[in-house]
Design a protein around this motif. Sequence first.
Motif, PDB file in Angstrom:
ATOM      1  N   VAL A   4     -96.931 -91.854 -49.677  1.00  9.21           N
ATOM      2  CA  VAL A   4     -95.692 -91.782 -50.720  1.00  9.21           C
ATOM      3  C   VAL A   4     -94.508 -91.429 -50.049  1.00  9.21           C
ATOM      4  N   LEU A   5     -94.417 -91.216 -48.804  1.00  9.26           N
ATOM      5  CA  LEU A   5     -93.190 -90.676 -48.109  1.00  9.26           C
ATOM      6  C   LEU A   5     -93.036 -91.257 -46.845  1.00  9.26           C
ATOM      7  N   GLU A   6     -92.123 -92.147 -46.666  1.00  9.56           N
ATOM      8  CA  GLU A   6     -91.864 -93.018 -45.489  1.00  9.56           C
ATOM      9  C   GLU A   6     -90.559 -92.551 -44.826  1.00  9.56           C
ATOM     10  N   LEU A  77     -92.023 -90.617 -53.151  1.00  8.93           N
ATOM     11  CA  LEU A  77     -91.178 -89.745 -53.225  1.00  8.93           C
ATOM     12  C   LEU A  77     -89.852 -90.011 -52.340  1.00  8.93           C
ATOM     13  N   SER A  78     -88.668 -89.309 -52.761  1.00  8.42           N
ATOM     14  CA  SER A  78     -87.511 -89.347 -51.920  1.00  8.42           C
ATOM     15  C   SER A  78     -87.322 -87.836 -51.520  1.00  8.42           C
ATOM     16  N   VAL A  97     -86.026 -83.521 -53.985  1.00  8.03           N
ATOM     17  CA  VAL A  97     -87.249 -84.300 -53.815  1.00  8.03           C
ATOM     18  C   VAL A  97     -87.599 -85.126 -55.196  1.00  8.03           C
ATOM     19  N   GLY A  98     -87.142 -86.540 -55.203  1.00  6.72           N
ATOM     20  CA  GLY A  98     -87.427 -87.235 -56.253  1.00  6.72           C
ATOM     21  C   GLY A  98     -88.816 -87.758 -56.191  1.00  6.72           C
ATOM     22  N   ILE A  99     -89.461 -87.707 -57.583  1.00  9.39           N
ATOM     23  CA  ILE A  99     -90.906 -88.055 -57.569  1.00  9.39           C
ATOM     24  C   ILE A  99     -91.116 -89.248 -58.353  1.00  9.39           C
ATOM     25  N   ALA A 100     -91.884 -90.343 -58.235  1.00 10.44           N
ATOM     26  CA  ALA A 100     -92.283 -91.294 -59.074  1.00 10.44           C
ATOM     27  C   ALA A 100     -93.750 -91.268 -59.034  1.00 10.44           C
TER      28      ALA A 100
END
Length: 145
Positions: A4-6, A77-78, A97-100
């Motif tokens: 989810v987080l790169e 995530l961002s 922390v942006g979440i989708a």
Amino acid sequence: MSKVLELDQIKAAGTARTKEDAIAEAAEILVAAGAVTPEYLGFMKAREELTSTFMGNFLAIPHGTNEGKDTILSSALSFVRYADPIDWDGNEVRFVVGIAGKDGGHMDTLAAVATIFSDNDEVQKLVDASSEDELLALLSELNNA
């Protein structure tokens, strides 16, 4: 299972100066990652109007409303860090922390974010991190949630 987080979803030096711009900055990363359509930003703004996404300990977690779930293509995530705090309804925010979350898959991730940010030592490590690589290493457990 995809992460989810790169690395390319982490920004160590965010440029936004307002809450609205910070939400847009978080959304832009999610769009660039292919996790959401550009329309997701509108649902993130709508969520913020309903209730603040400020979580405490310099953290805000903007995310979309349930009505925006069709604009989510995959869970992601961002992560954006700000050198100077952003005023988030009278609270200082240094991390956005942006979440989708696709198909409700974000609840475990939210819990993992909350765990990291409940530890003042971990938050200080995130403040002190010198690069996106270091931030990713500190946040790596989010990919296991």
